[in-house]
Design a protein around this motif. Structure first.
Motif, PDB file in Angstrom:
ATOM      1  N   ALA C 157     -28.000  23.791  23.478  1.00 35.41           N
ATOM      2  CA  ALA C 157     -27.835  25.193  23.862  1.00 35.41           C
ATOM      3  C   ALA C 157     -27.561  25.313  25.358  1.00 35.41           C
ATOM      4  O   ALA C 157     -26.888  26.247  25.800  1.00 35.41           O
ATOM      5  N   SER C 158     -28.102  24.366  26.129  1.00 37.10           N
ATOM      6  CA  SER C 158     -27.802  24.362  27.563  1.00 37.10           C
ATOM      7  C   SER C 158     -28.175  23.022  28.160  1.00 37.10           C
ATOM      8  O   SER C 158     -29.080  22.327  27.671  1.00 37.10           O
ATOM      9  N   ILE C 159     -27.441  22.660  29.209  1.00 35.29           N
ATOM     10  CA  ILE C 159     -27.835  21.555  30.094  1.00 35.29           C
ATOM     11  C   ILE C 159     -27.667  22.086  31.511  1.00 35.29           C
ATOM     12  O   ILE C 159     -26.578  22.563  31.881  1.00 35.29           O
ATOM     13  N   GLY C 160     -28.743  22.045  32.262  1.00 36.30           N
ATOM     14  CA  GLY C 160     -28.696  22.705  33.565  1.00 36.30           C
ATOM     15  C   GLY C 160     -28.226  24.129  33.364  1.00 36.30           C
ATOM     16  O   GLY C 160     -28.658  24.811  32.421  1.00 36.30           O
ATOM     17  N   PRO C 161     -27.299  24.592  34.197  1.00 37.23           N
ATOM     18  CA  PRO C 161     -26.862  25.986  34.090  1.00 37.23           C
ATOM     19  C   PRO C 161     -25.789  26.210  33.023  1.00 37.23           C
ATOM     20  O   PRO C 161     -25.448  27.354  32.742  1.00 37.23           O
ATOM     21  N   VAL C 162     -25.280  25.124  32.416  1.00 40.19           N
ATOM     22  CA  VAL C 162     -24.173  25.262  31.462  1.00 40.19           C
ATOM     23  C   VAL C 162     -24.701  25.620  30.078  1.00 40.19           C
ATOM     24  O   VAL C 162     -25.509  24.874  29.501  1.00 40.19           O
ATOM     25  N   LEU C 195     -18.314  20.407  30.650  1.00 44.59           N
ATOM     26  CA  LEU C 195     -19.096  20.952  31.761  1.00 44.59           C
ATOM     27  C   LEU C 195     -20.501  20.369  31.765  1.00 44.59           C
ATOM     28  O   LEU C 195     -21.083  20.125  32.822  1.00 44.59           O
ATOM     29  N   MET C 196     -21.020  20.157  30.606  1.00 47.43           N
ATOM     30  CA  MET C 196     -22.356  19.545  30.521  1.00 47.43           C
ATOM     31  C   MET C 196     -22.315  18.115  31.039  1.00 47.43           C
ATOM     32  O   MET C 196     -23.194  17.697  31.800  1.00 47.43           O
ATOM     33  N   VAL C 197     -21.299  17.381  30.629  1.00 45.83           N
ATOM     34  CA  VAL C 197     -21.164  16.000  31.086  1.00 45.83           C
ATOM     35  C   VAL C 197     -21.075  15.968  32.614  1.00 45.83           C
ATOM     36  O   VAL C 197     -21.730  15.156  33.283  1.00 45.83           O
ATOM     37  N   GLN C 198     -20.289  16.890  33.120  1.00 46.56           N
ATOM     38  CA  GLN C 198     -20.108  16.970  34.569  1.00 46.56           C
ATOM     39  C   GLN C 198     -21.436  17.253  35.270  1.00 46.56           C
ATOM     40  O   GLN C 198     -21.758  16.668  36.309  1.00 46.56           O
ATOM     41  N   THR C 199     -22.233  18.127  34.684  1.00 50.93           N
ATOM     42  CA  THR C 199     -23.544  18.464  35.248  1.00 50.93           C
ATOM     43  C   THR C 199     -24.455  17.242  35.294  1.00 50.93           C
ATOM     44  O   THR C 199     -25.175  17.006  36.274  1.00 50.93           O
TER      45      THR C 199
ATOM     46  N   PHE D 256     -39.507  27.223  29.335  1.00 53.57           N
ATOM     47  CA  PHE D 256     -38.063  27.238  29.154  1.00 53.57           C
ATOM     48  C   PHE D 256     -37.312  27.220  30.486  1.00 53.57           C
ATOM     49  O   PHE D 256     -36.173  26.770  30.553  1.00 53.57           O
ATOM     50  N   ASN D 257     -37.972  27.700  31.528  1.00 49.85           N
ATOM     51  CA  ASN D 257     -37.317  27.624  32.840  1.00 49.85           C
ATOM     52  C   ASN D 257     -37.103  26.187  33.293  1.00 49.85           C
ATOM     53  O   ASN D 257     -36.181  25.908  34.055  1.00 49.85           O
ATOM     54  N   ALA D 258     -37.948  25.298  32.845  1.00 44.44           N
ATOM     55  CA  ALA D 258     -37.798  23.890  33.230  1.00 44.44           C
ATOM     56  C   ALA D 258     -36.424  23.365  32.857  1.00 44.44           C
ATOM     57  O   ALA D 258     -35.880  22.476  33.518  1.00 44.44           O
ATOM     58  N   ALA D 259     -35.864  23.919  31.786  1.00 43.24           N
ATOM     59  CA  ALA D 259     -34.561  23.456  31.316  1.00 43.24           C
ATOM     60  C   ALA D 259     -33.452  23.738  32.329  1.00 43.24           C
ATOM     61  O   ALA D 259     -32.374  23.151  32.259  1.00 43.24           O
ATOM     62  N   PHE D 260     -33.742  24.633  33.244  1.00 43.41           N
ATOM     63  CA  PHE D 260     -32.717  24.995  34.226  1.00 43.41           C
ATOM     64  C   PHE D 260     -32.996  24.408  35.610  1.00 43.41           C
ATOM     65  O   PHE D 260     -32.301  24.708  36.570  1.00 43.41           O
ATOM     66  N   MET D 261     -34.028  23.590  35.704  1.00 41.25           N
ATOM     67  CA  MET D 261     -34.388  22.980  36.988  1.00 41.25           C
ATOM     68  C   MET D 261     -33.852  21.556  37.065  1.00 41.25           C
ATOM     69  O   MET D 261     -33.548  20.935  36.053  1.00 41.25           O
ATOM     70  N   ARG D 262     -33.795  21.073  38.287  1.00 36.61           N
ATOM     71  CA  ARG D 262     -33.535  19.657  38.495  1.00 36.61           C
ATOM     72  C   ARG D 262     -34.873  18.935  38.597  1.00 36.61           C
ATOM     73  O   ARG D 262     -35.907  19.551  38.927  1.00 36.61           O
TER      74      ARG D 262
END
Lengths: 359, 359, 359, 359
Positions: C157-162, C195-199, D256-262
């Motif tokens: 559903a998401s990786i980082g912000p993507v 985009l996920m791969v790039q992230t 769920f915020n952890a998913a958006f962190m580095r």
């Protein structure tokens, strides 16, 4: 811990002998099963005090109130909870011996385990009174089994030195099992009953008590109930039967006698009765590898003599750490074997019904 | 299900007699406990085949490989897993009787339970070989107990008609228990051993088998282990002991004999030995209300005669649904009692150590 | 404790990251179920290291050896045990930081819990490597479900912000689920994958890591799986999903978004599709009162960024009780989300298959 | 099944919304622990109906009667059972819609699961009313924790669109937690409360309902509670929290915020505060590898909007298998978030106290 038995169905038993109530929650019963409370009460009366001239003077009607799980006479899928109020409690009977443990009772071990905080009146949570809720659970399971053609019955194999005949383990008749359920002193050999009664009465007269052996059988079982290793039918039944205070041993089929047999004698040959596989003898007691064979399931349990006796006994005062003697007050039976019979049937019924639901 | 025993510690036992391996996972051991693999192997050798002239010809070194849970000779808190490879397997021995269940074995019930898919070679998962991983688990627990001053030992109370003396249950000596562990045929009365050997050899010569009774004791226990009702020490031990194939019954303390005693005789009076509360006799077998009293914990288990015998036996062909006879091939012992002794000690050790960790 | 999950079926997971092996015992599978080891390996490869350029340099073939429970390609009713040998271990990588816990890892808590005896190499028993045996168990259950018409699939559903699109929860297509299983970076919106791969690659380049969210769905379920209260499908799935390291949260159906809806919007109206009761929307995620409704079962799990990063981090030296810094050595992924996907499917499959067997 | 949660302590919950009573048995509490029933009632009143103008018109005093386990104001080691009688029942409210399941409720799944035998009045065993006994159990555990210096508190993170501030997870003050327990609408930002009340009142006026998010924290925890894999603190809390109807998701720490962190942002650096190891931030929510780190334990749970709303809704008639509409009668809250708060604290308290006893 200890008061929960969790398998496909589960039992939670609560209460103390001289507390407000004893009760049970039975979870995992299928929905839509009719509950015959009248039949249940008949079953419970076989365990209740007051049925014999010699039993405890404690008067308890042992009426169970269902708090949940039954709607319009049928299980609704929610946990079934029933409570029995304790009406005739006399904790004062136990006050002066609070620190002097009664030999043969759990008073001492409970005292140490619970750092002196245990409710020891009449044995508290360790009391035989806790078998009442066990019998509610077992009585319900018995009704489920009866509708599936499974029949459970027991007789007193011995009280003190008086012995009854034993079941012919490969040929146990449903009608006989049913008739045993209607006897006050259920025996196969009618001559044994009066001698047993006499033995109990003599013990009472001597301010003493006697033990005995109960043989319990189930017929009409499907093949394949139970599992190997830790969940065999023996393990399951044993894990329940030792919840009944006073049980000192259990054996299945030929039991301890098997130790004195040769293999050629003990092995039960298979044969075909019409298209059904049966065994000619039943030394295996209906269980092979932990799993039911379809032959009668059979166990015997040893019941120790009631530890509450009227004689002066040696003990210690735990508060003062010095020797002491005590005379047990409270009200008690010189022999609890007749009242333990429905407990055995309860245990058998719970273990079997649980295994049926698991299959 | 059935191969997992879950309490404060838990056992998971896997493998079949003629499969790749048997093994065990033991979870819940504290970290930092030393593991003496040499001592463990000595313990395992008491169960291993090949120790007696009459035991099964199957050659298995029974070396256990630890796959996890031990670092630098100590437990690390992760589950301990050990496997024993099966080297000397001969599933072909069982091919021609796949559909003809051996009397006294689990072949028939496993066949029905598993719809014909069970691995029946040598009993598959129902085989006595599965007691090897049980002994690994028990052997580890024994080491933990020894460091806490708890000692477990057993003797053969009977093989066939030959009886040994019994423990004096209130006075069991650690030195005696330890010396029993070093005997091939552990007995209290040295004259019993050769007669037992003779009984086994005679059975073998007759293509037959014999059973027996084992008495197992633990001393040095704290007061307060175990719980009421379903988690008493009897329930726990029984739930383990019936995982050992061939066990037909178990009794604690006076056991079935209690049924023939009067309360005044059976009750064990409390007294003070220095500041320690003890009982003068030990009919209660070290357990009151499911909880240890500090007195020696004592049980006896009945072992049936090995069902594998060389004689022709009556059975049925499950494939054809017709009568059949069979002669058991494969390799087997005419008496498994001596090899069952470490299994009893394993069960005792697991139940006690688990209860200690729970307390 | 902790490494056993016991229900109608049970899992026992053992092993440490840099120990001899990791493995699993799965008890309670019915006998006679075919096991397709080739298909299982395809499933396991989705979790195995080495599939992406950025994954850990640790080379493990992750071939599983079955030690028990399978005969002729079918389950035989005995517990199924499989082990994966650890071949490419390098415990030395962890030697110099034994006392300096890595932030975000279990090193510190394991150290305290196990009194310094824990195996902390690569996380020991806490390592993500333990999800390999979880996937063996789940992969087997998946096969059982597929034969019953139940299909499970997931996307990132998401990786980082993507972010990817989300499932339309009331309309999830089996074909789509199946095709997701074949993608390296399974997404619904194909533009999201690169985009996920790039992230991930950017994070690696920065000696850093990223997390993400996985959405997992099951379709083809019968109505009525699961139980109220503590054994609802949510409870069961959650009790499994938090065994996967790095999971920080789970939500079902509308999940946290439900908190911002009104009842009239969140309630899913019932309607009849032919004779089948369905709901027009699926905010309930296929579970009502803990029990499956027959609609797609749907959860999302949050995966934290890999705690092993190449940057210098602040920590403490537990031996000296003083401040310290560390740079994590060992080999690790900058993002474990893609490899966590089969773990989610494993969890879903185990929970559902277990509930089916219970019903 | 489902109504038993069994660990070191165990809960058995019984009763139906419009049955005779609801109740709970809590086994495994140590003996000698004082029970403050007045404080317990204060806790229970936070969950009880009638505290807010908008709550259900159902009048229940929610007085709990203890049937067992408490002697002279202290636990005695026997199971603690408490019941709450249902006084103000109106099963007739549900009679005419017995076959028409309410959207968002368990009516439909219970109907199928229990073959039409379920007690669906007010949700039966699936009702939010069953959280009353859960709160009795949790309230007792809270008292045990308070005596050990552990403090639990919660606030409403959001109701509908209105958001409160969140805890600063690394710095949670006991005094703040305690003061939250005394607020009707516990919030960190006092301006949020009236807006939340307004949101609820508006929903009620619209015959609709709203959901929300609760954030719950515990401080004062020892390091080392919980176990890896299936018995981590997250697994334990999740296995309890989903017993509360309407919970749709749970997240720990950053969630769920952890998913958006580095990783560099999410990892919590260790440091020494005097001699205590702490982390500078607390994204891990007080749990690493399933085990408490000593930092505040923190979770948020999503509560869906009450499914009982006054609007006409689409459904099906299960008896006739045809479309139907229904208007929910019965009495209900437009928002159950405020009453769900003590339930969260109960769950937190049970999970923590259980883990403490296990350690």
């Amino acid at each position: 811990m200890g008061s929960i038995w969790k398998s496909r169905i589960s039992l939670t038993i609560f209460g103390q002998s001289h507390g407000q109530a004893v009760g049970v929650t039975l979870d995992g019963l299928p929905a839509g099963e009719p509950v015959d409370t009248a039949a249940l009460n008949v079953f419970l009366q076989r365990r209740a005090p007051g049925r014999f001239p010699w039993t405890t003077a404690r008067q308890e009607s042992d009426e169970s109130e269902f708090l949940s799980g039954i709607i319009n006479g049928k299980t609704c899928g929610a946990p079934v909870t029933a409570v029995i109020r304790n009406n005739n409690i006399r904790p004062a009977d136990y006050a002066d011996t609070k620190n002097i443990p009664r030999p043969g009772h759990a008073d001492y071990t409970a005292y140490v385990k619970h750092g002196g905080h245990a409710d020891i009146s009449g044995g508290g949570h360790f009391s035989g009174r806790l078998t009442a809720p066990l019998c509610i659970a077992g009585g319900l399971c018995l009704q489920m089994l009866q509708r599936r053609g499974i029949c459970i019955g027991s007789h007193i194999a011995s009280i003190g030195p008086v012995k009854d005949s034993l079941f012919d383990p490969a040929n146990i008749d449903k009608a006989v099992l049913n008739s045993l359920c209607e006897m006050d002193i259920p025996v196969l050999n009618p001559q044994a009953a009066p001698l047993m009664v006499q033995t109990i009465e003599q013990a009472k007269q001597d301010s003493d008590s006697v033990g005995g052996i109960i043989e319990c059988a189930a017929v009409g079982l499907p093949v394949g109930l139970g599992d190997p290793m830790f969940d065999g039918m023996e393990n399951r039944i044993a894990s329940l039967v030792f919840a009944i205070p006073a049980v000192k041993g259990i054996e299945f089929g030929a039991g301890f006698n098997a130790a004195f047999m040769r293999g050629s004698e003990h092995n039960d040959p298979f044969y075909l009765d019409e298209k059904t596989v049966k065994t000619r003898s039943n030394n295996h007691g209906g269980i092979l590898g932990g799993i039911t064979s379809g032959m009668p399931l059979l166990f015997r349990a040893a019941i120790k003599p009631t530890p509450s006796i009227g004689k002066i006994q040696e003990s210690v005062d735990l508060g003062k750490t010095e020797s002491a003697t005590l005379t047990v007050r409270g009200r008690h039976d010189p022999c609890i074997v007749p009242r333990a019979i429905p407990c055995m049937e309860a245990v058998m019924a719970i273990a079997i019904y649980d295994a049926i639901l698991e299959n």
